[in-house]
Motif scaffolding. Structure first.
Motif, short mmCIF file in Angstrom:
data_model
loop_
_atom_site.label_atom_id
_atom_site.label_comp_id
_atom_site.label_asym_id
_atom_site.label_seq_id
_atom_site.Cartn_x
_atom_site.Cartn_y
_atom_site.Cartn_z
N ARG A 54 -43.04 -20.79 -42.23
CA ARG A 54 -43.02 -21.16 -40.80
C ARG A 54 -41.82 -20.53 -40.10
O ARG A 54 -41.92 -20.08 -38.96
N ILE A 93 -50.57 -21.10 -43.49
CA ILE A 93 -49.51 -21.08 -42.48
C ILE A 93 -49.68 -19.89 -41.54
O ILE A 93 -49.48 -20.01 -40.34
N TYR A 97 -50.25 -20.02 -37.36
CA TYR A 97 -49.54 -19.21 -36.37
C TYR A 97 -50.48 -18.33 -35.58
O TYR A 97 -50.45 -18.29 -34.36
#
Length: 127
Positions: A54, A93, A97
């Motif tokens: 992240r 992840i 995004y």
């Protein structure tokens, strides 16, 4: 700028969240984002892969914003993973995004410059 995702019918289909190729025409600006590492602006490295991933994407986002771009402008992303066991978490992840953005993409399993870093992401964006 004209942008086209290409997924040839006589080649394997993409396996989630990317295009096999991205064709761009009539662009004015290209930005090459160096490998973004899981280090915060106060020089801290999170321990977990999820936190590092992240942070890396936040760092990619910061570089894009500094160039006047967004994730929607990404045309190529290369992710370097320190261990293939992170592949599923990486995909999840990255999908968080990118959302519907589907750049051309590669994932490479390799040793990374600093042993604490579990991944690094470089990118190309176009407008």
């Amino acid at each position: 700028m004209k942008r086209e995702s290409i997924n040839a019918k006589n080649a394997p289909a993409p396996r989630g969240g990317y295009s096999q190729a991205v064709k761009i025409e009539d662009f004015k600006t290209l930005v090459f984002v160096s490998g973004q590492i899981p280090v915060s602006d106060d020089d801290k490295v999170p321990e977990s892969f999820e936190d590092q991933a992240r942070l890396v994407w936040r760092n990619v986002d910061a570089q894009l914003k500094a160039a006047g771009m967004t994730k929607a402008d990404l045309v190529k992303v290369t992710t370097f993973l320190s261990d293939r066991h992170h592949a599923t978490a990486n995909r999840e992840i990255r999908s968080e995004y990118l959302g519907a953005v589907a750049p051309a993409m590669s994932v490479v399993i390799t040793s990374i410059f600093d042993g604490k870093w579990l991944l690094e992401v470089e990118a190309v964006a176009a407008q």
